[in-house]
Design a protein around this motif. Structure first.
Motif, PDB file in Angstrom:
ATOM      1  N   VAL A 122       0.869  -1.174   0.000  1.00 59.83           N
ATOM      2  CA  VAL A 122       0.000   0.000   0.000  1.00 59.83           C
ATOM      3  C   VAL A 122       0.902   1.219   0.000  1.00 59.83           C
ATOM      4  CG1 VAL A 122      -1.803   1.267   1.204  1.00 59.83           C
ATOM      5  CG2 VAL A 122      -1.783  -1.242   1.265  1.00 59.83           C
ATOM      6  N   PRO A 123       1.020   1.965  -1.093  1.00 62.86           N
ATOM      7  CA  PRO A 123       1.940   3.103  -1.147  1.00 62.86           C
ATOM      8  C   PRO A 123       1.518   4.209  -0.190  1.00 62.86           C
ATOM      9  CG  PRO A 123       1.249   2.410  -3.350  1.00 62.86           C
ATOM     10  CD  PRO A 123       0.356   1.716  -2.382  1.00 62.86           C
ATOM     11  N   CYS A 124       2.494   4.994   0.251  1.00 61.92           N
ATOM     12  CA  CYS A 124       2.225   6.179   1.056  1.00 61.92           C
ATOM     13  C   CYS A 124       1.632   7.260   0.154  1.00 61.92           C
ATOM     14  CB  CYS A 124       3.489   6.668   1.738  1.00 61.92           C
ATOM     15  SG  CYS A 124       4.230   5.473   2.882  1.00 61.92           S
ATOM     16  N   GLN A 125       0.551   7.901   0.610  1.00 59.14           N
ATOM     17  CA  GLN A 125      -0.181   8.858  -0.205  1.00 59.14           C
ATOM     18  C   GLN A 125       0.207  10.290   0.165  1.00 59.14           C
ATOM     19  OE1 GLN A 125      -2.457   7.537  -2.507  1.00 59.14           O
ATOM     20  NE2 GLN A 125      -1.713   5.548  -1.808  1.00 59.14           N
ATOM     21  N   ASN A 126      -0.138  11.224  -0.722  1.00 61.88           N
ATOM     22  CA  ASN A 126      -0.123  12.662  -0.431  1.00 61.88           C
ATOM     23  C   ASN A 126       1.218  13.148   0.137  1.00 61.88           C
ATOM     24  OD1 ASN A 126      -3.008  13.030  -1.082  1.00 61.88           O
ATOM     25  ND2 ASN A 126      -3.323  11.797   0.777  1.00 61.88           N
ATOM     26  N   SER A 127       2.303  12.866  -0.597  1.00 61.72           N
ATOM     27  CA  SER A 127       3.661  13.297  -0.229  1.00 61.72           C
ATOM     28  C   SER A 127       4.183  12.629   1.035  1.00 61.72           C
ATOM     29  CB  SER A 127       3.742  14.823  -0.057  1.00 61.72           C
ATOM     30  OG  SER A 127       3.351  15.480  -1.230  1.00 61.72           O
ATOM     31  N   GLY A 128       3.523  11.581   1.475  1.00 64.96           N
ATOM     32  CA  GLY A 128       4.061  10.826   2.604  1.00 64.96           C
ATOM     33  C   GLY A 128       5.320  10.060   2.198  1.00 64.96           C
ATOM     34  N   TYR A 158      12.448  -2.632   7.307  1.00 62.74           N
ATOM     35  CA  TYR A 158      13.010  -3.906   6.844  1.00 62.74           C
ATOM     36  C   TYR A 158      12.159  -5.105   7.250  1.00 62.74           C
ATOM     37  CZ  TYR A 158      16.892  -1.136   5.306  1.00 62.74           C
ATOM     38  OH  TYR A 158      17.641  -0.197   4.659  1.00 62.74           O
ATOM     39  N   SER A 159      11.586  -5.126   8.433  1.00 59.70           N
ATOM     40  CA  SER A 159      10.603  -6.157   8.735  1.00 59.70           C
ATOM     41  C   SER A 159       9.201  -5.694   8.364  1.00 59.70           C
ATOM     42  CB  SER A 159      10.649  -6.524  10.223  1.00 59.70           C
ATOM     43  OG  SER A 159      10.324  -5.400  11.022  1.00 59.70           O
ATOM     44  N   HIS A 160       9.028  -4.399   8.182  1.00 65.27           N
ATOM     45  CA  HIS A 160       7.793  -3.782   7.724  1.00 65.27           C
ATOM     46  C   HIS A 160       8.156  -2.373   7.255  1.00 65.27           C
ATOM     47  CE1 HIS A 160       8.287  -2.480  11.865  1.00 65.27           C
ATOM     48  NE2 HIS A 160       7.535  -1.433  11.585  1.00 65.27           N
ATOM     49  N   TYR A 161       7.156  -1.548   7.025  1.00 62.62           N
ATOM     50  CA  TYR A 161       7.420  -0.164   6.672  1.00 62.62           C
ATOM     51  C   TYR A 161       6.342   0.710   7.285  1.00 62.62           C
ATOM     52  CZ  TYR A 161       3.680  -0.217   3.157  1.00 62.62           C
ATOM     53  OH  TYR A 161       2.470  -0.299   2.538  1.00 62.62           O
ATOM     54  N   THR A 162       6.671   1.982   7.448  1.00 62.74           N
ATOM     55  CA  THR A 162       5.707   2.963   7.937  1.00 62.74           C
ATOM     56  C   THR A 162       5.750   4.173   7.017  1.00 62.74           C
ATOM     57  OG1 THR A 162       7.356   3.951   9.409  1.00 62.74           O
ATOM     58  CG2 THR A 162       5.956   2.219  10.332  1.00 62.74           C
ATOM     59  N   CYS A 163       4.724   4.986   7.118  1.00 67.76           N
ATOM     60  CA  CYS A 163       4.634   6.200   6.316  1.00 67.76           C
ATOM     61  C   CYS A 163       4.870   7.408   7.212  1.00 67.76           C
ATOM     62  CB  CYS A 163       3.266   6.305   5.638  1.00 67.76           C
ATOM     63  SG  CYS A 163       2.998   5.044   4.362  1.00 67.76           S
ATOM     64  N   ASN A 164       5.823   8.232   6.829  1.00 65.52           N
ATOM     65  CA  ASN A 164       6.124   9.457   7.549  1.00 65.52           C
ATOM     66  C   ASN A 164       5.292  10.582   6.948  1.00 65.52           C
ATOM     67  OD1 ASN A 164       7.165  11.629   8.888  1.00 65.52           O
ATOM     68  ND2 ASN A 164       9.270  11.375   8.151  1.00 65.52           N
ATOM     69  N   LEU A 209       5.656  15.698   6.420  1.00 63.84           N
ATOM     70  CA  LEU A 209       5.675  16.674   5.333  1.00 63.84           C
ATOM     71  C   LEU A 209       4.394  16.640   4.513  1.00 63.84           C
ATOM     72  CD1 LEU A 209       9.355  16.232   4.062  1.00 63.84           C
ATOM     73  CD2 LEU A 209       8.449  17.900   5.678  1.00 63.84           C
ATOM     74  N   SER A 210       3.398  15.948   4.989  1.00 64.96           N
ATOM     75  CA  SER A 210       2.119  15.834   4.287  1.00 64.96           C
ATOM     76  C   SER A 210       1.047  16.543   5.090  1.00 64.96           C
ATOM     77  CB  SER A 210       1.751  14.358   4.093  1.00 64.96           C
ATOM     78  OG  SER A 210       0.445  14.227   3.581  1.00 64.96           O
ATOM     79  N   ALA A 211       0.070  17.088   4.405  1.00 65.17           N
ATOM     80  CA  ALA A 211      -1.064  17.720   5.072  1.00 65.17           C
ATOM     81  C   ALA A 211      -2.078  16.701   5.539  1.00 65.17           C
ATOM     82  CB  ALA A 211      -1.720  18.734   4.135  1.00 65.17           C
ATOM     83  N   PHE A 212      -1.770  15.436   5.399  1.00 63.26           N
ATOM     84  CA  PHE A 212      -2.670  14.355   5.784  1.00 63.26           C
ATOM     85  C   PHE A 212      -2.005  13.547   6.892  1.00 63.26           C
ATOM     86  CE2 PHE A 212      -3.681  15.697   1.599  1.00 63.26           C
ATOM     87  CZ  PHE A 212      -5.017  15.464   1.375  1.00 63.26           C
ATOM     88  N   ASP A 213      -2.773  12.691   7.528  1.00 61.61           N
ATOM     89  CA  ASP A 213      -2.223  11.752   8.490  1.00 61.61           C
ATOM     90  C   ASP A 213      -2.870  10.398   8.249  1.00 61.61           C
ATOM     91  OD1 ASP A 213      -4.752  12.042   9.470  1.00 61.61           O
ATOM     92  OD2 ASP A 213      -4.164  12.546  11.516  1.00 61.61           O
ATOM     93  N   GLY A 214      -2.676   9.487   9.188  1.00 64.39           N
ATOM     94  CA  GLY A 214      -3.164   8.135   8.996  1.00 64.39           C
ATOM     95  C   GLY A 214      -2.023   7.189   8.694  1.00 64.39           C
ATOM     96  N   PHE A 231      -1.279   5.544   6.105  1.00 61.28           N
ATOM     97  CA  PHE A 231      -0.724   5.706   4.764  1.00 61.28           C
ATOM     98  C   PHE A 231      -0.834   7.154   4.282  1.00 61.28           C
ATOM     99  CE2 PHE A 231      -2.584   1.445   5.169  1.00 61.28           C
ATOM    100  CZ  PHE A 231      -1.426   0.698   5.105  1.00 61.28           C
ATOM    101  N   CYS A 232      -0.957   8.122   5.207  1.00 58.45           N
ATOM    102  CA  CYS A 232      -1.075   9.550   4.893  1.00 58.45           C
ATOM    103  C   CYS A 232      -2.259   9.817   3.968  1.00 58.45           C
ATOM    104  CB  CYS A 232       0.211  10.096   4.272  1.00 58.45           C
ATOM    105  SG  CYS A 232       1.679   9.818   5.269  1.00 58.45           S
ATOM    106  N   ASN A 233      -3.339   9.133   4.214  1.00 58.84           N
ATOM    107  CA  ASN A 233      -4.525   9.285   3.358  1.00 58.84           C
ATOM    108  C   ASN A 233      -5.735   9.793   4.132  1.00 58.84           C
ATOM    109  OD1 ASN A 233      -4.766   6.960   4.871  1.00 58.84           O
ATOM    110  ND2 ASN A 233      -5.849   5.816   3.281  1.00 58.84           N
TER     111      ASN A 233
END
Length: 1244
Positions: free
Chosen positions: A921-927, A933-939, A942-947, A949-951
């Motif tokens: 699931v890609p990070c959205q909205n400039s996230g 390495y065992s998983h990933y998170t969305c930072n 710098l995005s006006a969104f949260d959640g 996946f920054c959606n």
């Protein structure tokens, strides 16, 4: 043991029980406080085999020993110290009175007497000791050899032929040379054990034959300083041509030369010498002089057979003195005022400098000083008013052997004799007066010199003395020890504790070992290596490394295996801009003509590379990204590969790495028996796959060999040139390589897994280097363990800024820590270098300073591991595994093939690939995707969104008169805005040459100002809705305002709209809702400066914006997110009116396919294995759906009645009005003005 078996330097305070009690009670030994040299002695009544020593403090006291020395011997007047590995004779003792500290000896002690000498104890108490010895009685059968004796063991048959043998015996002697054992056979087999220069030498041959190229003779040398008159244990185990040679715990394993496995001996086996001279293969050897004990040959007790004939046993006393202290000395009285001085003694030492003797003359006539200096004995006689007389004798006397010194001086002459050899006498004649003094000082001078009269400033002597004679009278050492005759300090009587620290030689790569009394140094000159033990290479691994350092083409020395065993060699580097070719030439560079060869007797064209062995060139090819060699064969009626294969075996081939045969020629890939023309299908005869296989009069097959794993070429074999007029010529080009495939041998660990490699054999030194990249807080990079020892490198779990090198090499757990000012979990590559040897351990990360821990003198590195090497995990220890990427892992110059061990099913991937490379699931909205390495998170910072996946939209509902002001320029800089130096600097979130603006909105009113960004010099950017409902962009950048219509249709339709505006220098890009002008560029003045807000926008401020804004972002500024998702830091914003969070202005969400394991609301799949839902399950689903529908309707009714209250986060925008008709607000406006437009008339 009886009480008579226990002796001490002074009477013990408590005698009942020196062993460690299991319960309570008072026991232990404490010497008298006035005892300056305390010791405890145990008489075992007979010879024992001691395997371990244990100590404990005195019960219920503060008395315990922290360090001690163990002496052993067969007689209480002759002692030998037990040296641990590393020639350390000091044992670590206790830390309290109750704990038991046991030391298992690395080889057993064979002795009757054991003496413990405390060297340090608890500073809050005194010496207290309880002692335990672990061992068993040892039967001892001894024979004495006087140099003329020898015994032989006759075999039952005339010959003995064995494939397995065991030779074992103990010996002691004072001689450097002597034959211990010899046996030989008529077929050339023999085995000989002898002493040479106080070292044990084994010669063995299982036979040689002219039919075999290799000879059978093998020689191995072990041990040193074996002429110490103490027992040494020897055992030889042979199994075929594999031999284990053990001497006093030191084990040498080797393979006998030759191809035979049986030892054929004739008639008899000799010990102590050779009785008959008919043994022609044995050159004259001096017979052994000393004692031999428990001689066994294949379980036959030879001494027991000799003892039945009543062999006599004799012993010779050996009473040396050890000088091992800082201020050691020996003071011996002499006969005063004699005109003849006579002193003699024996000494042995490794030190180059030390005071041997000092004496002052009577009647103030001066002094005599004898010094060991640079391996010579220097004598100086100083007298008042006369020039000092200096002379020297001897050469390399600091070799560790005993040397006899005899000095005789009279008025006007002196004679010094070294070792009583012919030509060793040195005589000097010089006018001086001599009257002997009252004291002779050996080994050093006591302090203070003004009182003692010893005025020498020479360094203290460290070594051993014996057979001391003063004024032609031998010195009684027992009286001297009891200080009834003379004085002494920091010396040990009846033993010589000299140790050979250069055997085995811990200097690597041919480094020369130089030793002193308590340490050694390595001389690495002309070896090509550097470091404390000549372990690190001076040269780079390849020409590509020289290219990166800025070198140009030329001859360079490279070392492909770094600190490994292979030697560096010289190559030519063809350095270009993008790569560097490493070129190695050889003796087959020019054409080699071949005649008269056949399949049975082929021509073997051995390739000898210049300055390098095959193994060294192989290491170069193995570490290169690409290699090639040109191979050409010119045939004159001679066939090459004999293709196709049904025609028979190939006539010619070439051999590469590991002496493997290869049946393809230049220009062809491996695995096919073809030449280049066979691939291109243009051979001279289409039926064959090589031109030469057509057997024409003249042809050529040539091309490049470029399969790296088969190179280099070591032999070219030609086998079809024995016919008439048949001839062949081959030509082999130089090996050419470029690149480095070791540096990017990379894997990524995506879950708790490890790569398992065989146990790493490190010997006495180890260096490790690798790169890592991670976002994890901790993890183990690698570990190799053993029964007692281990090494481990890890990212510390307590602080992500620490890399720790932990190890136990025989001295307990130790570690080195490199601390970084920034965390290592930044997902950037970091280099780790670790090294450990007998001198030190050190660790470095990136360019940070080395963290070094020096090893104490006489230490030993025990790098003996018996468990696999784990990479990425700690193996058997329960430590956190590593999650991230590793590459270029090298240990002692050997690159570990990480990619070859990677298994994606176990969580280890090739290359540095995590989940951000292809997120489910890609990070959205400039996230930004953050790799874990065992998983990933969305930072989403710098995005006006949260959640996740920054959606998740962040927006607000604006009632009429509500506005938000966000100050870009901090308040502390506001007062200095008029200075050009400040105005010209970019501000946080405010770029002078570009902007990026995005938001979404929903409204039904016009006109309105959606967003306004001002500056202090009347520059601004504004997005507004005009009276007709169209969307416009206003820019003022230094000159007149620029107006850009964004839409041609009204946007006040109550539906959400999304706007993206980007300016780069003088080009403007916009993206607007359907019906607008999307994606066009417009030239405009560049640069934004600070200044005042322009009043041009004020006319669009009435009646003010009423509706929703969402996802507002200006460069890196996120005003609505800063309000509703505060981060804890002070944000410069202000709100007029009541602002309520709402997502009413957000765009419709696109449906994303979220995997079940990443969906927080996923409830499972129900019953596994069912293909269709059951009727009951279907009914429950229908009921659930109807209940959810009813709840949704009730929620919509509730929201409809409370949509303008401003008390809920789900307020909807107000009703859409006709922008041509009158505007009547539904609720009173609190304030309809924008920031800093308060002075504008409301009628406008």
């Amino acid at each position: 043991l009886y009480s008579s078996s226990i002796g001490a330097s002074s009477q013990p305070r408590v005698a009942p029980g020196l062993t460690m009690p299991s319960g309570t009670g008072s026991s232990g030994w404490s010497p008298d406080p006035s005892d300056k040299q305390p010791w405890l002695q145990i008489d075992l009544m007979q010879k024992h085999k001691i395997n371990a020593v244990a100590t404990q403090g005195t019960y219920n006291t503060y008395d315990w020993v922290t360090r001690y020395i163990v002496l052993y011997g067969d007689h209480p007047s002759s002692w030998k110290p037990f040296f641990q590995l590393g020639s350390n004779w000091t044992f670590f003792g206790n830390v309290n009175e109750s704990g038991v500290v046991r030391h298992d000896l690395h080889y057993p002690i064979l002795a009757r007497y054991i003496r413990i000498i405390p060297r340090a104890w608890n500073p809050r108490g005194k010496i207290g000791l309880r002692l335990g010895l672990y061992g068993c009685p040892y039967r001892s059968d001894v024979l004495y050899f006087d140099g003329d004796d020898a015994i032989s063991y006759r075999f039952r048959g005339k010959t003995v032929r064995t494939t397995q043998d065991i030779f074992a015996f103990n010996f002691k002697t004072m001689e450097r040379e002597g034959l211990l054992m010899h046996g030989e056979g008529s077929q050339g087999d023999y085995i000989t054990v002898e002493l040479k220069q106080a070292q044990l030498v084994l010669h063995i041959s299982l036979g040689s034959s002219p039919m075999h190229s290799s000879q059978g003779h093998t020689t191995v040398t072990v041990g040193s300083l074996l002429d110490d008159q103490h027992w040494h244990s020897l055992r030889i185990d042979r199994h075929g041509h594999h031999v284990n040679l053990s001497l006093d715990g030191e084990v040498r394993r080797f393979r006998c030369n030759g191809d035979f496995q049986q030892l054929d001996l004739d008639t008899e086996l000799f010990f102590g010498g050779v009785i008959s001279q008919k043994n022609r293969s044995l050159v004259y050897r001096q017979n052994f002089r000393g004692c031999m004990e428990n001689i066994f040959f294949n379980r036959v007790n030879i001494i027991d057979l000799a003892r039945r004939r009543a062999s006599n046993i004799r012993f010779e006393l050996y009473m040396p003195i050890t000088f091992a202290g800082i201020n050691n000395y020996l003071e011996v009285p002499g006969i005063p005022r004699r005109n003849r001085l006579s002193v003699s003694f024996k000494f042995r030492s490794w030190d180059t400098v030390g005071l041997l003797l000092y004496t002052s003359f009577a009647e103030h006539l001066g002094s005599l000083e004898m010094v060991l200096s640079n391996g010579q004995v220097n004598v100086s006689i100083a007298q008042p008013g006369r020039k000092k007389l200096e002379f020297a004798a001897g050469y390399r006397l600091n070799d560790g052997f005993w040397h006899m010194v005899e000095l005789v001086a009279r008025d006007g002459s002196a004679v010094i004799t070294i070792d009583d050899n012919d030509g060793a006498e040195f005589r000097v004649t010089h006018p001086f007066q001599l009257r002997t003094g009252t004291q002779y000082f050996f080994g050093g001078c006591p302090k203070p010199a003004a009182i003692t009269g010893c005025l020498s400033n020479q360094t203290t002597f460290h070594g051993c003395l014996q057979s001391i004679s003063v004024d032609a009278q031998p010195v009684e050492l027992d009286l001297l020890r009891q200080e009834r005759l003379g004085k002494h300090s920091n010396v040990f009587f009846n033993m010589c504790s000299i140790a050979d620290r250069c055997t085995p030689n811990l200097c690597e790569h041919g480094g020369r070992c130089l030793q002193s009394w308590d340490d050694f140094t390595c001389v690495c000159n002309l070896t090509g290596y550097k470091g404390e033990t000549c372990h690190k290479s001076l040269y780079k691994e390849s020409c590509d490394a020289y290219r990166l350092s800025g070198k140009t083409s030329g001859n360079f020395t490279i070392d492909p295996d770094g600190s490994g065993p292979l030697k560096p060699f010289t190559v030519y580097c063809d350095i270009r801009e993008d790569r560097a070719w490493t070129i190695v030439r050889h003796n087959r560079y020019y054409a080699t003509r071949v005649r008269g060869s056949s399949l049975d007797r082929p021509f073997l064209g051995t390739v000898e590379y210049w300055n390098a062995s095959w193994a060294e060139v192989e290491a170069l090819a193995n570490g290169s990204e690409y290699c090639e060699q040109h191979l050409e064969f010119s045939c004159y009626s001679s066939r090459l590969l004999n293709t196709p294969c049904e025609y028979g075996p190939p006539f010619s081939f070439w051999m590469g790495r590991h002496n493997q045969r290869h049946y393809y020629w230049g220009g062809s890939p491996p695995g096919v028996q073809r030449c280049a023309c066979g691939l291109d299908k243009n051979c001279a005869d289409p039926k064959h796959f090589c031109n030469c296989d057509a057997d024409h009069a003249q042809w050529t097959d040539k091309g490049l060999l470029n399969f790296v794993d088969h190179l280099p070429v070591t032999q070219v074999v030609v086998g079809d040139t024995n016919r008439s007029h048949s001839e062949g010529q081959f030509l082999l080009g130089p090996l050419r390589c470029y690149g480095d495939r070791n540096t990017w041998n990379t894997v990524s660990f995506n879950k708790g897994a490890s790569l398992v490699f065989p146990t790493f054999l490190a010997n006495h030194s180890l260096d490790i280097s690798f790169y890592f990249r991670t976002t994890a807080l901790s993890g183990v990079f690698l570990e190799n363990g053993g029964c007692r020892n281990y090494i481990r490198i890890e990212l510390n779990s307590r602080a992500t800024r620490d890399v720790v090198f932990a190890y136990d090499i025989g001295n307990g757990d130790e570690n080195l820590t490199v601390r970084s000012p920034v965390p290592f979990s930044d997902d950037e590559w970091h280099q780790v270098k670790a090294e450990i040897n007998v001198k030190l351990a050190r660790l470095r990360v990136d360019k940070l300073p080395w963290v070094v821990r020096l090893a104490p003198p006489q230490s030993y590195v025990r790098l003996e591991f018996d468990r696999p090497l784990y990479v990425g995990d700690a193996g058997l220890h329960r430590l956190r595994p590593f999650l991230g990427c590793l590459r270029a892992l090298r240990m002692n110059g050997r690159t570990l093939n990480l990619e070859g061990k990677a298994n994606e099913t176990e969580g280890v991937r090739v290359n540095c690939t995590g989940y951000c490379q292809d997120p489910r699931v890609p990070c959205q909205n400039s996230g930004l995707c953050v790799e874990r390495y065992s998983h990933y998170t969305c930072n989403c910072s710098l995005s006006a969104f949260d959640g996740p996946f920054c959606n998740r939209d962040i927006g607000a509902y604006f009632e009429p008169g509500t506005w938000v002001r966000y100050n870009i320029l901090p308040a502390e800089l506001l007062a200095a805005r008029e200075f050009a130096s400040i105005r010209s600097q970019p501000l946080p979130g405010y770029n002078l040459t570009s902007e990026e603006l995005s938001f979404s909105f929903r409204t039904g009113t016009a006109p309105a100002v959606l967003l306004y960004v001002s500056s202090f010099r009347r520059d601004y950017v504004a997005v507004l809705i005009r009276e007709d409902g169209s969307l416009h962009l206003h820019y003022q950048l230094g000159t007149g305002p620029y107006v850009f219509p964004l839409t041609t249709t009204p946007v006040t339709d109550g539906r959400p709209h999304r706007i993206n505006i980007t300016r780069i220098n003088r080009t403007l890009y916009t993206q607007v809702p359907p019906g607008g002008a999307a994606g066009w560029g417009q030239a405009c003045p560049a640069g934004i400066q600070t200044g005042m807000i322009d009043p041009e926008i004020q006319k669009y401020n009435t009646p003010g914006f009423s509706g929703c804004l969402s996802g507002v972002k200006f460069n890196s500024i996120l005003p609505l997110k800063a309000i509703f998702r505060p981060s804890g830091r002070l944000v410069p914003y202000s709100i007029k009116g009541e602002l309520v969070e709402s997502n009413c202005g957000s765009m419709p969400l696109s449906i994303m396919d979220i995997p079940p394991e990443m969906d927080p609301w996923y409830m499972g799949t129900g019953r596994e294995g069912s293909c269709q839902p059951r009727p009951a399950s279907l009914g429950s689903i229908v009921v659930t759906f109807l209940l959810l529908l009813l709840a949704g309707l009730l929620l919509l009714l509730y929201l409809h009645h409370h949509r303008y209250k401003g008390s809920y986060h789900t307020n909807e925008p107000k009703a859409v009005q006709d922008y041509h008709g009158p505007s009547k607000p539904l609720v009173p406006h609190k304030d309809q003005n924008l920031p800093q437009i308060l002075e504008e008339a409301k009628g406008e």
